[in-house]
Design an enzyme around this catalytic site. Sequence first.
Site, short mmCIF file in Angstrom:
data_model
loop_
_atom_site.label_atom_id
_atom_site.label_comp_id
_atom_site.label_asym_id
_atom_site.label_seq_id
_atom_site.Cartn_x
_atom_site.Cartn_y
_atom_site.Cartn_z
N LYS A 22 0.84 -1.22 0.00
CA LYS A 22 0.00 0.00 0.00
C LYS A 22 0.87 1.26 0.00
O LYS A 22 0.66 2.17 -0.80
CB LYS A 22 -0.91 0.00 1.22
CG LYS A 22 -1.62 1.32 1.45
CD LYS A 22 -2.43 1.34 2.71
CE LYS A 22 -1.66 1.60 3.98
NZ LYS A 22 -1.33 3.00 4.26
N ASN A 23 1.85 1.33 0.89
CA ASN A 23 2.60 2.57 1.03
C ASN A 23 3.50 2.85 -0.16
O ASN A 23 3.78 4.01 -0.47
CB ASN A 23 3.42 2.56 2.33
CG ASN A 23 2.53 2.76 3.55
OD1 ASN A 23 1.36 3.12 3.41
ND2 ASN A 23 3.07 2.51 4.73
N CYS A 117 -3.36 12.54 12.94
CA CYS A 117 -4.21 11.38 12.75
C CYS A 117 -4.18 10.55 14.01
O CYS A 117 -3.61 10.97 15.02
CB CYS A 117 -3.80 10.59 11.52
SG CYS A 117 -2.28 9.74 11.75
N ASP A 125 6.66 19.54 8.00
CA ASP A 125 7.65 20.62 7.91
C ASP A 125 8.88 20.22 7.09
O ASP A 125 9.45 21.04 6.36
CB ASP A 125 8.07 21.06 9.32
CG ASP A 125 8.56 19.90 10.17
OD1 ASP A 125 7.88 18.85 10.20
OD2 ASP A 125 9.65 20.02 10.77
N ILE A 327 8.82 6.26 16.87
CA ILE A 327 8.50 7.05 15.67
C ILE A 327 7.28 7.94 15.89
O ILE A 327 7.31 9.13 15.59
CB ILE A 327 8.24 6.13 14.44
CG1 ILE A 327 9.35 5.08 14.28
CG2 ILE A 327 8.06 6.96 13.16
CD1 ILE A 327 10.68 5.58 13.81
N ARG A 397 -8.57 0.01 5.03
CA ARG A 397 -7.71 0.99 4.34
C ARG A 397 -6.44 0.33 3.83
O ARG A 397 -5.84 0.82 2.87
CB ARG A 397 -7.32 2.12 5.31
CG ARG A 397 -8.49 2.95 5.74
CD ARG A 397 -8.04 4.05 6.66
NE ARG A 397 -7.33 5.04 5.86
CZ ARG A 397 -7.25 6.32 6.15
NH1 ARG A 397 -7.83 6.78 7.22
NH2 ARG A 397 -6.58 7.14 5.38
C1 UD1 Z 1 5.09 6.53 6.45
C2 UD1 Z 1 4.07 5.43 6.29
C3 UD1 Z 1 3.53 5.01 7.63
C4 UD1 Z 1 4.67 4.62 8.55
C5 UD1 Z 1 5.73 5.73 8.62
C6 UD1 Z 1 6.98 5.31 9.39
C7 UD1 Z 1 3.16 5.95 4.12
C8 UD1 Z 1 2.00 6.45 3.35
N1 UD1 Z 1 3.01 5.94 5.44
O1 UD1 Z 1 4.41 7.62 7.04
O2 UD1 Z 1 2.65 3.91 7.44
O3 UD1 Z 1 4.16 4.42 9.85
O4 UD1 Z 1 6.16 6.07 7.28
O5 UD1 Z 1 7.55 4.19 8.81
O6 UD1 Z 1 4.17 5.54 3.58
N2 UD1 Z 1 8.20 13.95 10.66
C9 UD1 Z 1 8.41 15.27 10.98
N3 UD1 Z 1 8.27 16.18 9.97
C10 UD1 Z 1 7.96 15.84 8.70
C11 UD1 Z 1 7.76 14.48 8.38
C12 UD1 Z 1 7.89 13.55 9.40
O7 UD1 Z 1 8.68 15.62 12.11
O8 UD1 Z 1 7.87 16.72 7.83
C13 UD1 Z 1 8.34 12.92 11.72
C14 UD1 Z 1 7.03 12.19 12.01
O9 UD1 Z 1 6.23 12.90 12.94
C15 UD1 Z 1 7.54 10.87 12.58
C16 UD1 Z 1 8.83 10.64 11.77
O10 UD1 Z 1 9.20 11.90 11.24
O11 UD1 Z 1 7.88 11.02 13.93
C17 UD1 Z 1 8.72 9.65 10.66
O12 UD1 Z 1 7.58 9.94 9.89
P1 UD1 Z 1 7.52 9.62 8.34
O13 UD1 Z 1 8.57 8.63 7.98
O14 UD1 Z 1 7.47 10.89 7.59
O15 UD1 Z 1 6.10 8.93 8.22
P2 UD1 Z 1 5.08 9.06 7.02
O16 UD1 Z 1 5.79 9.23 5.74
O17 UD1 Z 1 4.03 10.04 7.40
#
Ligand code: UD1
Length: 430
Positions: A22-23, A117, A125, A327, A397
Amino acid sequence: MERYVIKGGTALQGEVEISGAKNAALGLIAAAIMADENVTIDNLPDVSDINALIEAVAAIGATVNRIDRHCVIINGSTITSHVVEYEQMKKIRASYYLIGALLGKFGHAEVALPGGCNIGSRPIDLHIKGFKALGADVVIDHGVVNAKADSLVGNHIFFDIASVGATINVMMAAVRAGGRTIMENCAKEPHVVDVANMLNSMGANIRGAGTDKIRIEGVEGLHGTEYSTIPDQIEAGTFMCAAAATGGEVLIKNVIPKHLECISAKLIEMGCTVIEYDDAVKVKVDGEMDGCRIKTLPYPGFPTDMQPQMTAVLALANGNSMVTESIFENRFKYVDELNRMGAVIKVEGNTAFVTGVGELEGTQVSAPDLRAGAALVIAGLAANGFTTVDDIVYIKRGYEMFEKKLAGLGAAIELVDSDKDEQKFKLKVG
Ligand code: UD1
């Protein structure tokens, strides 16, 4: 309302086929709009998140031709709008990948800001910093991200945190930026590699995906391709946990065993047998399982998306276990539900302390989010008596035909949407 009814206590046996990731597919669908030719994506999982992103892509004018449940052809030449409404974002958070794709292709994207969520606050950011580093002017106004650039220019970008979303999103924009982009401290998850591979097959020049340093040489345009999504690491891991929790023996097919090593290693430590084949893994449990310590980490560490399912298994294992979530801040909401089934788990800060209980008791529980929902199903499969899992809209989902695949392994599980059907199922399975 739709729910799963499960009669627990059957050891899962047999073979199950894993769907596309999915991801990964979410990134591939967004990347597909960057070409003005047909991009065929195969091995898509037929789950509601994927269907929601396909709708979002169609809503901006891309031509979408659904060949069958697992294959779509997307053509971005007909896109008429650079605006992704909040309605789409509400349905599927990953609509934010359309910022990188639209900005890269047209130099303009207006996309509603995703909110938090159920698993915690989820800022973007890092995505925005990356777009700005490529020369985009990014303004957030009334909850909408407005990103504009006359021309994007390659740059050296260092991500503070290894973020899957930021790595994929900024990579898409950088593919069309002039010159070279170097991104450091990138996420190394298999789906980052999958999106880079598809973009390369469309004419992009991305090297290093899967390591923490990705180098991109910008290109003038992208062309069509045919691409098949990688197998779903998390779906596979979920079935591994279901096999373990029920003391079963299951061959999990159509997987990349390398992607599962972090999960296999823990199950082996707990006393399960895990046998790797070229494109399958077998999980087998003889006797009892021992507890262990787990800490979620970016790939190749133990995935946060497997944390709830593994905690459900640990609830049944001997001795004490510790599960640390590093995470997301709000990923233990399912623990109260597991405790209502007789588990003994105490959460302090970002750690769950699990005292193994050997047996769980079926009851009525609610899925607080996608992976937590899967964990409750696993618990129900192992528990004594009947478990009803409500709010399965979350589970749908991300898991294709979850109940059918489990039933194929001998589980007594049914999707019902009325009390009458629930009673009928209970009478049928006794
Ligand atoms: C993706 C996955 C999700 C998985 C996660 C971690 C998809 C659609 N979703 O979510 O299922 O749980 O990776 O493996 O692929 N963060 C920031 N700022 C940002 C972006 C992220 O602070 O701009 C932080 C997040 O709050 C979190 C960490 O970075 O603590 C990792 O998040 P991230 O890898 O970005 O997760 P997603 O891409 O949202």
